[in-house]
Write a protein that holds these residues in place. Structure first.
Motif, mmCIF file in Angstrom:
data_model
loop_
_atom_site.group_PDB
_atom_site.id
_atom_site.type_symbol
_atom_site.label_atom_id
_atom_site.label_comp_id
_atom_site.label_asym_id
_atom_site.label_seq_id
_atom_site.Cartn_x
_atom_site.Cartn_y
_atom_site.Cartn_z
ATOM 1 N N ILE A 283 34.125 32.055 8.767
ATOM 2 C CA ILE A 283 34.109 32.305 7.141
ATOM 3 C C ILE A 283 32.703 32.289 6.731
ATOM 4 N N THR B 73 31.465 33.236 0.674
ATOM 5 C CA THR B 73 32.623 33.487 -0.187
ATOM 6 C C THR B 73 33.793 32.606 -0.174
ATOM 7 N N LEU B 74 34.136 32.467 0.719
ATOM 8 C CA LEU B 74 35.127 31.311 1.096
ATOM 9 C C LEU B 74 34.751 29.869 1.163
ATOM 10 N N LYS C 174 39.913 28.715 -2.266
ATOM 11 C CA LYS C 174 39.769 30.139 -1.946
ATOM 12 C C LYS C 174 40.091 30.576 -0.640
ATOM 13 N N LEU C 175 39.718 29.506 0.375
ATOM 14 C CA LEU C 175 40.225 30.118 1.693
ATOM 15 C C LEU C 175 41.611 30.126 1.804
ATOM 16 N N ALA D 8 42.725 33.554 0.555
ATOM 17 C CA ALA D 8 42.342 34.646 1.328
ATOM 18 C C ALA D 8 43.107 34.603 2.508
ATOM 19 N N VAL E 179 46.226 36.718 1.730
ATOM 20 C CA VAL E 179 45.926 38.032 1.600
ATOM 21 C C VAL E 179 45.847 38.799 3.085
ATOM 22 N N ALA E 180 45.051 38.205 3.726
ATOM 23 C CA ALA E 180 44.648 38.547 4.895
ATOM 24 C C ALA E 180 46.012 38.604 6.043
ATOM 25 N N TRP F 180 36.240 40.054 2.474
ATOM 26 C CA TRP F 180 37.361 38.951 1.934
ATOM 27 C C TRP F 180 36.720 37.682 2.400
ATOM 28 N N GLY F 181 35.755 37.668 3.008
ATOM 29 C CA GLY F 181 34.841 36.330 3.384
ATOM 30 C C GLY F 181 35.288 35.929 4.987
#
Length: 315
Positions: free
Chosen positions: A192, A195-196, A201-202, A205, A208-209, A232-233
């Motif tokens: 990562i 961003t994450l 946040k992770l 994400a 979503v992934a 997305w990170g």
């Protein structure tokens, strides 16, 4: 090899053995004379015990314990230096003078290894430039295994320890996030990016992934989703196909949601953390003269090179 002073012998191992030898002096004189017959050498535990049992007629608990737990002995006349392992993970090194059995002293592991090296090459053992490998750097500050029943279960122990630290609030998983951020090779991040940079946040994400991968064929190469994932990170270390990426994402999601040792072990087995492997072959050490160029030496080199190529392909 670490010398400790725990177990049945306690801190006074030299005194205990000295007193025990005094009680069975005549028997042990005969035993040590047998050890000396062939000069300098290394004796393994069966040889040590066999000779001891042949000459010993009386019961001496301390000596019996020492010889039953002795792993080997280095004979450098008039001394016999024993490697004693009274309990798992506990090593003691005792040097005994076969002429004067009252001359008994405990030595360090470094001193013992020096004695052992003299068997192969006395000059080399005294060489200040001789190779010495110090593994102290790998002695991390994590809790140590203390039970003999835990031997061979180090990974499980570490997983349980880390899991206990991650459990509870999602913020407790921040050290794991920081670790994933630190995974890089030659300046390129692998899991990562910034961003994450928080567990929350992770976690979002990852959801979503995982949804984005659900409709893709399992053998889709990572390159097809790389740009989207980077936005997305996520970096390139999640796997080479959608199937492997999905497995890694699922493992991490489960660890963040409900940490347990099994899932943590599964996650760590998927992380890209090994980039270089060093294979050290001691071949040639055991035959110090006239070995260079012999077929066996050449065969060993070819074997090692084949192993390196196979490992490269596997990794």
């Amino acid at each position: 090899m670490t010398s400790t002073s725990t177990g049945k012998f306690s801190d006074s191992i030299a005194d205990n053995i000295r007193n025990a030898l005094k009680q069975s002096q005549s028997y042990m004189k005969r035993c040590f004379s047998k050890y000396m017959e062939k000069g300098k050498r290394v004796l393994k535990s069966p040889e040590l015990r066999d000779e001891f049992e042949r000459v010993m007629d009386d019961k001496n608990e301390t000596l019996g314990t020492m010889f039953s737990s002795a792993q080997e002995a280095v004979v450098t006349p008039p001394y016999v230096t024993f490697t004693v392992r009274p309990t798992p993970g506990c090593w003691e090194f005792v040097k005994v003078n076969s002429v004067d059995l009252s001359d008994v002293k405990q030595i360090s592991s470094a001193e013992y290894l020096k004695l052992k090296e003299t068997i192969a090459d006395e000059n080399w053992s005294k060489d200040e430039n001789a190779l010495e490998v110090d593994f102290e750097a790998f002695d991390f500050s994590m809790p140590k295994l203390t039970l003999a029943s835990s031997i061979g279960k180090g990974l499980n122990f570490v997983s349980k320890y880390i899991t206990s630290k991650l459990s509870g609030s999602v913020d407790n998983a921040q050290p794991l996030v920081d670790y994933l951020l630190s995974l890089e090779y030659q300046g390129e991040k692998h899991m990562i990016n910034e961003t994450l940079n928080t567990a929350a946040k992770l976690q979002l994400a990852l959801i979503v992934a995982e949804v984005s991968l659900s409709d893709l064929p399992r053998d889709t190469p990572y390159q097809s989703i790389e740009l989207r994932f980077k936005e997305w990170g996520f970096e390139r270390g999640w796997g080479d196909t959608v199937e492997r990426v999905h497995e890694t994402i699922r493992s991490l999601s489960e660890v963040l949601q409900a940490p347990d040792p099994q899932n943590l072990e599964k996650l760590f087995s998927k992380l890209p953390t090994i980039f270089k492997v060093v294979i050290f072959s001691p071949h040639g050490y055991f035959g110090q003269s006239d070995v260079l160029g012999l077929p066996d030496t050449g065969g060993q080199v070819v074997y090692i090179l084949d192993q390196v190529r196979a490992m490269e392909e596997e990794l």
